[in-house]
Write a protein that holds these residues in place. Structure first.
Motif, PDB file in Angstrom:
ATOM      1  N   VAL A  59      22.461 -40.294  64.659  1.00  0.00           N
ATOM      2  CA  VAL A  59      21.666 -39.172  65.147  1.00  0.00           C
ATOM      3  C   VAL A  59      20.240 -39.672  65.344  1.00  0.00           C
ATOM      4  N   GLU A  60      19.744 -39.598  66.571  1.00  0.00           N
ATOM      5  CA  GLU A  60      18.420 -40.164  66.857  1.00  0.00           C
ATOM      6  C   GLU A  60      17.752 -39.382  67.974  1.00  0.00           C
ATOM      7  N   SER A  61      16.467 -39.674  68.196  1.00  0.00           N
ATOM      8  CA  SER A  61      15.738 -39.006  69.273  1.00  0.00           C
ATOM      9  C   SER A  61      14.671 -39.939  69.816  1.00  0.00           C
ATOM     10  N   SER A  62      14.295 -39.711  71.067  1.00  0.00           N
ATOM     11  CA  SER A  62      13.272 -40.549  71.696  1.00  0.00           C
ATOM     12  C   SER A  62      11.890 -40.260  71.121  1.00  0.00           C
ATOM     13  N   ALA A  63      11.693 -39.056  70.539  1.00  0.00           N
ATOM     14  CA  ALA A  63      10.385 -38.721  69.970  1.00  0.00           C
ATOM     15  C   ALA A  63      10.114 -39.501  68.695  1.00  0.00           C
ATOM     16  N   PHE A  64      11.176 -39.785  67.918  1.00  0.00           N
ATOM     17  CA  PHE A  64      11.027 -40.535  66.671  1.00  0.00           C
ATOM     18  C   PHE A  64      12.098 -41.625  66.639  1.00  0.00           C
ATOM     19  N   PRO A  65      11.946 -42.639  67.482  1.00  0.00           N
ATOM     20  CA  PRO A  65      13.004 -43.643  67.593  1.00  0.00           C
ATOM     21  C   PRO A  65      13.107 -44.514  66.346  1.00  0.00           C
ATOM     22  N   HIS A 101      24.585 -52.120  64.445  1.00  0.00           N
ATOM     23  CA  HIS A 101      25.069 -50.796  64.861  1.00  0.00           C
ATOM     24  C   HIS A 101      26.378 -50.862  65.633  1.00  0.00           C
ATOM     25  N   ARG A 102      27.128 -51.940  65.434  1.00  0.00           N
ATOM     26  CA  ARG A 102      28.426 -52.000  66.096  1.00  0.00           C
ATOM     27  C   ARG A 102      29.322 -50.876  65.565  1.00  0.00           C
ATOM     28  N   ASN A 103      30.229 -50.440  66.407  1.00  0.00           N
ATOM     29  CA  ASN A 103      31.253 -49.449  66.027  1.00  0.00           C
ATOM     30  C   ASN A 103      30.697 -48.064  65.719  1.00  0.00           C
ATOM     31  N   LYS A 104      29.489 -47.764  66.217  1.00  0.00           N
ATOM     32  CA  LYS A 104      28.913 -46.433  66.052  1.00  0.00           C
ATOM     33  C   LYS A 104      28.748 -45.767  67.418  1.00  0.00           C
ATOM     34  N   ARG A 105      28.553 -44.453  67.377  1.00  0.00           N
ATOM     35  CA  ARG A 105      28.211 -43.703  68.583  1.00  0.00           C
ATOM     36  C   ARG A 105      26.838 -43.082  68.401  1.00  0.00           C
ATOM     37  N   SER A 106      26.128 -42.852  69.497  1.00  0.00           N
ATOM     38  CA  SER A 106      24.776 -42.304  69.432  1.00  0.00           C
ATOM     39  C   SER A 106      24.749 -40.874  69.949  1.00  0.00           C
ATOM     40  N   HIS A 144      26.418 -41.183  73.685  1.00  0.00           N
ATOM     41  CA  HIS A 144      27.647 -40.449  73.405  1.00  0.00           C
ATOM     42  C   HIS A 144      27.386 -38.975  73.090  1.00  0.00           C
ATOM     43  N   SER A 145      26.238 -38.468  73.475  1.00  0.00           N
ATOM     44  CA  SER A 145      25.890 -37.093  73.110  1.00  0.00           C
ATOM     45  C   SER A 145      26.924 -36.095  73.609  1.00  0.00           C
ATOM     46  N   ARG A 146      27.291 -36.242  74.849  1.00  0.00           N
ATOM     47  CA  ARG A 146      28.252 -35.290  75.420  1.00  0.00           C
ATOM     48  C   ARG A 146      29.596 -35.345  74.695  1.00  0.00           C
ATOM     49  N   GLU A 147      30.119 -36.544  74.531  1.00  0.00           N
ATOM     50  CA  GLU A 147      31.465 -36.632  73.959  1.00  0.00           C
ATOM     51  C   GLU A 147      31.485 -36.231  72.493  1.00  0.00           C
ATOM     52  N   VAL A 148      30.391 -36.474  71.761  1.00  0.00           N
ATOM     53  CA  VAL A 148      30.372 -36.097  70.339  1.00  0.00           C
ATOM     54  C   VAL A 148      30.432 -34.586  70.181  1.00  0.00           C
TER      55      VAL A 148
END
Length: 793
Positions: A417-423, A443-448, A748-752
Motif C-alpha cells: 500500500v503506497e502513494s505518490s504523496a509519501f513514496p 519487493h518481488r512477488n508483491k502487488r502495488s 495493481h490497484s484495479r485488480e486488487v
C-alpha cells in the motif's frame, strides 16, 4: 520477577503448547531462544554440570547461560531418553553431527515433525566440513570488504554481528516451517547454512538497500572501503558527538530552517543528497550550528522538528538511558554460580507485553481444543504454505520491504500500500520509473495498491480491505497508524482475527519513541557506532555504508507474524506485535552487556591470531581465526612452525601474551600467499579462514555455486539483471520463491480492489478520478510502453 516478566507469563504467549528440541552445539544455541520467549517449551539436553559451581563465569559460560534462558535443560542421556523428547516435539533443531533423528522418531511422528539442521556451511557440498567464525562469515558475505575506511585494512565489525544475524535467519526459517506444519500436517526437512543465513540477514550485497543508495546494488560501490566520514556526518557538539541522517529533501529543508535559513545554502541544488554530502562549506556550517548544543537538546529539538539526528552514545550510556528503563528492556538474570548479571530481555512485544525468556512457562492449551480448531483450517499446499494469506503491507524502506517479502516468497498475497504523496524511500531511484535492482530484490512477488490514506474515502477503503485481511504490517513512527484511525484497536474491532506487526527504531513507548529512526541513528544511539572504529583513530567511524539492523529486524517481524498466526489457529483471534530495532541490536551484544555488569573484563579475541591479514596482490585480504589448541596446532603445521609447539605457547593465555609477534609471523607468511590458496590450505587443516570477498565476487564463488544460492531474474521494465537469493534455506517441501517482478507504483490497484472487494470498473474509475486510488503515473506508463527508462544493461 520484574513487572515485565510477570506480564509475559500472564498472557497467552503465541507458541504455548509447542515443543522444540534443541540439539545444537554451544555457540549457536541462541537460534532457539526466541521460541522459548514466545512460549514454546524448548528442551535442551546438556552434559552434567559440576555441582556447587560458584566460580566467576567466563564469557563462554555467560553466553551459554544467555542462550539457554527459558529452556528446559535436561541431562543428556541415551537414545531412549532422546527419542522420548523427539517424539514430543513439533520442531527439532539439530547439528550435522547430532544423532540421526529420523531413526528415533516413531512412524506416526516422522512426517509431522519439522527437523532443521543448522551448521556453518550446510550439507551436501565440498565445503560441509569447513570451519567458520564470525570473521569468516564477514569475509565470505562481502560485509568485511565494506567495513573500514579508504587506505586502511578492512575492519572487522565489533561483537559477533554476522553470527547473531545468521541465527536470527535460522530462527525465522524454523518458525516458518513450524507454522507451515500446523497448516499442512507435514513436517519439513531443512538444511540451514549459517554462511547463507548471514548473507541474507546482516547486509546482503544483492538485497534491498537504503534510500541513500538510490536503489543501486552494493556491487556498484567502489571496490575499496569508503572515504572517512562518508555519507552520514558525525559532528561535535557541546558534550560529545551527534550523527545527522538527512536524506529526504523535506528533512534538509527543515534543517535549513532550523539553522536560520543561511543564504549560502538556499539554492535548491542542496535538496540533492549528493550535493549536501559533497559540500565542505555546508559541513562546516552544520558543525558551527551544533557546537554549542548538548546531545539531549539536539535530540529533543530534532524529534520535535522532524530532523533525523542522534547523539553518539557509548554502550554504557545507552543501557543507562531512561528510555530503556521505562521500556523494561534490560533485566537481571543469575549465573549457575549465583551471580546476578544484566542482559537485554526479549526483542518482540506481543499484545503490548515484552516476550521474556525469564518468564515462567504458561499453561499449555488443551490438545483437544487445539485439534478441534485446527481441523477447521483447510490443509495448505506444503510448497506454498502461506498461499491465500492476505497481507496489507504499509512498510517502507528496508525493514518494511524485507519483512513482507519473506512472507510473499512462501505464498502470501502481499499488497504493498503506497502513494505518490509519501513514496517509499526505496522508490527514490537512479531510474525514472521508481524501480531499481534494489527495489526489485526487496519487493518481488508483491502487488502495488496506490491508496491515499489522507483522504477519508481512502481510509474507508483501507478498512474494507482490512476486514478481509489476515495481516497488516507497518514501520512508521509510533502513533502514525493511530493518528490515521487505523491502529490495532480500530482494526481488531473490524476484524478480530487480524494480526498487526509494527516495527520502529526505538519502540512504541519511552522517551525516544518519537525520534525519527534510520539504521545509522539507531547504531549511534545504541553505542555500536562508537565501537565500530580502528583502535588507533577515535574518529574512524566505519559503519557508514552498512545496512544493519534493518534486515535482521525484518526477520524478527516475520517471526512475530508467523507466531501470532500460529496462535490464531488455536484461538481464532489475532494480535499485535512490536519490534524495536534498538533492542534487536542490543540483544546481539547480550554477552558483552552481561560481562560488563559483573566486572568481567573484555578479554579480546579468544586466541592468537585472530584478525585480517594482507595477502599477495592489490587490496587482497584473508581472515585467520584460532579458537583453541587444535586450531593452533593445525596452523603451526600449515606455516611449518614446529617452534610454536613448545610449552611457552601451549595455552591461549600464553599466545595472547605474545599476540603481536605471532601475528607478525602470520602476516609475513600471508603476504607471500594468494588469498584463495591460503584459505583452502588453512581450511583443509581445520583452521577457520576465508579470503575477503567483494560483492562482485559472490555469485561466482565456488561455495555459492555448489549450493545454488543465487539466482538471476529479469524484470520486464529494467535492463539490469536482478541478482537475489534463490531461497531462504534448503527445504525438502518448499518450492523456490516465484519470480513475479516487483511492481510499479499503483500497478495493481484495479485488480486488487476488484479481487478483494468486488468493486466494478465504474466505481474504480470514480475512486481514481477523486484521487482516492492511484494507478501507474501516466509519464511512467508512457516510458514503460516505449521501453524507456530501463537503465544500464
Amino acid at each position: 520477577m520484574t513487572d515485565a516478566t510477570a506480564s509475559s507469563a500472564a498472557i497467552d504467549r503465541p507458541l504455548s503448547g509447542m515443543v522444540v528440541l534443541d540439539l545444537l552445539d554451544d555457540g549457536i544455541a541462541g537460534v532457539t531462544r526466541i521460541y522459548a520467549e514466545l512460549g514454546a517449551e524448548v528442551i535442551r539436553p546438556v552434559p552434567p554440570r559440576p555441582a556447587g559451581d560458584t566460580a566467576v563465569p567466563s564469557r563462554a559460560d555467560l553466553r551459554r547461560r544467555i542462550d539457554d534462558l527459558g529452556k528446559t535443560l535436561v541431562e543428556a542421556g541415551d537414545d531412549t531418553g532422546l527419542a522420548a523428547f523427539a517424539n514430543r516435539s513439533d520442531l527439532i533443531v539439530t547439528g550435522l553431527r547430532s544423532p540421526d533423528i529420523a531413526t528415533l522418531l516413531r512412524p506416526d511422528r516422522r512426517d509431522a515433525t519439522v527437523v532443521m539442521t543448522v551448521s556453518m556451511f550446510g550439507a551436501g557440498s565440498g565445503y560441509t566440513n569447513w570451519q567458520a567464525t564470525d570473521p569468516v562469515l564477514h569475509a565470505l558475505t562481502g560485509e568485511l570488504s565494506r567495513s573500514g575506511i579508504e587506505g586502511r585494512a578492512p575492519l572487522l565489525p565489533p561483537g559477533d554481528l554476522a553470527l547473531q544475524c545468521a541465527m536470527a535467519q535460522a530462527a525465522y526459517v524454523g518458525m516458518a516451517a513450524l507454522h507451515a506444519a500446523q497448516l499442512t500436517g507435514r513436517g519439513d526437512r531443512i538444511d540451514v547454512s549459517l554462511v547463507e543465513a548471514a548473507m541474507q540477514a546482516l547486509d546482503p550485497g544483492y538485497g534491498i538497500s537504503g534510500s541513500a543508495t538510490l536503489g543501486r546494488a552494493a556491487v556498484h560501490l567502489p571496490p575499496g572501503r569508503p572515504v572517512k566520514g562518508f555519507q552520514y556526518p558525525i559532528l561535535p557538539c557541546a558534550d560529545g558527538d551527534v550523527r545527522l541522517c538527512l536524506l529526504a529533501p523535506r528533512q534538509w529543508q527543515t534543517m535549513f530552517r532550523w539553522m536560520g535559513e543561511p543564504a549560502e545554502f538556499a539554492d535548491p541544488v542542496f535538496n540533492n543528497t549528493a550535493v549536501r554530502q559533497g559540500s565542505a562549506a555546508l559541513l562546516a556550517a552544520l558543525a558551527d550550528f551544533l557546537a554549542d548544543k548538548t546531545r539531549e537538546e539536539l535530540e529533543r529539538e530534532g524529534a520535535a522538528r522532524g530532523v533525523p539526528i542522534s547523539g553518539l552514545n557509548s554502550l554504557a550510556e545507552c543501557l543507562d538511558a531512561p528510555h530503556l528503563v521505562e521500556r523494561h528492556a534490560i533485566a537481571t538474570a543469575t549465573t549457575t554460580g549465583g551471580a546476578d548479571f544484566r542482559l537485554p530481555d526479549g526483542v518482540i512485544e506481543i499484545d503490548g507485553v515484552r516476550m521474556s525468556a525469564l518468564a515462567p512457562p504458561t499453561t499449555p492449551p488443551s490438545p483437544a481444543v487445539e485439534a478441534g480448531r485446527r481441523s477447521k483450517t483447510p490443509p495448505a499446499d506444503p510448497r506454498r504454505p502461506l498461499a491465500g494469506l492476505k497481507v496489507l503491507d504499509l512498510g517502507v524502506i528496508v525493514v518494511g520491504g524485507e519483512q513482507s517479502r519473506l512472507l510473499a516468497d512462501i505464498g502470501a498475497d502481499v499488497i504493498k500500500v503506497e502513494s505518490s504523496a509519501f513514496p517509499d524511500g526505496t522508490r527514490h531511484s537512479y531510474l525514472p520509473t521508481g524501480l531499481s535492482v534494489s527495489f526489485a530484490a526487496g519487493h518481488r512477488n508483491k502487488r502495488s495498491l496506490g491508496l491515499n490514506l489522507r483522504h477519508a474515502e481512502g481510509k474507508a477503503l483501507f478498512r474494507r480491505l482490512a476486514a478481509g485481511a489476515d495481516v497488516i504490517l507497518s514501520n512508521f513512527k509510533p502513533g502514525t497508524m493511530e493518528s490515521l484511525g487505523l491502529g490495532y484497536d480500530e482494526m481488531a474491532a473490524i476484524n478480530p482475527g487480524i494480526v498487526m506487526v509494527e516495527s520502529s527504531a526505538f519502540g512504541s513507548t519511552g522517551p525516544w519513541a518519537g525520534r525519527m529512526g534510520y539504521g545509522p541513528l539507531v547504531r549511534a544511539a545504541a553505542g555500536l557506532t562508537a565501537q565500530w572504529r580502528y583502535a588507533d583513530d577515535p574518529a574512524s567511524y566505519s559503519d557508514s555504508i552498512t545496512i544493519y539492523p534493518d534486515h535482521v529486524g525484518a526477520r524478527y517481524g516475520a517471526i512475530a507474524v508467523l507466531a501470532l498466526l500460529t496462535r490464531r489457529l488455536r484461538t481464532g483471534r489475532g494480535g499485535r506485535a512490536g519490534i524495536s530495532q534498538l533492542e534487536v541490536m542490543l540483544s546481539h551484544f547480550a554477552t558483552d552487556i552481561a560481562a560488563a555488569s559483573i566486572g568481567l573484563a573484555a578479554d579480546g579475541p579468544p586466541d592468537a591470531p585472530w584478525g585480517v591479514f594482507r595477502a599477495a596482490g592489490e587490496d587482497q585480504w584473508c581472515v585467520v581465526t584460532v579458537r583453541h589448541d587444535g586450531d593452533w596446532a593445525s596452523l603451526a603445521r600449515v606455516l611449518d612452525r614446529p617452534d610454536w609447539q613448545g610449552a611457552d605457547l601451549a595455552t591461549a593465555a600464553q599466545r595472547r601474551a605474545r599476540r603481536a609477534s605471532i601475528e607478525r609471523d602470520v602476516a609475513a607468511w600471508m603476504a607471500g600467499q594468494d588469498a584463495d590458496t591460503a584459505m583452502h590450505a588453512l581450511q583443509a587443516a581445520g583452521v577457520p579462514a576465508a579470503r575477503m570477498l567483494r560483492i562482485a565476487d559472490l555469485p561466482d564463488f565456488d561455495y555459492y555455486r555448489q549450493r545454488r544460492f543465487f539466482r538471476v531474474d529479469r524484470h520486464p521494465h529494467m535492463n539490469e539483471p536482478v541478482v537475489a537469493e534463490r531461497r531462504h534455506a534448503v527445504s525438502q517441501l518448499l518450492a523456490e520463491p516465484d519470480a513475479r517482478p516487483a511492481p510499479l507504483m499503483g500497478e495493481h490497484s484495479r485488480e486488487v480492489v476488484r479481487e478483494w472487494l468486488g468493486l466494478g470498473e465504474h466505481e474504480i474509475d470514480v475512486l481514481i478520478r477523486e484521487k482516492v486510488l492511484e494507478t501507474i503515473d501516466p509519464v511512467v506508463a508512457r516510458m514503460v510502453a516505449a521501453g524507456e527508462g530501463r537503465g544500464p544493461a
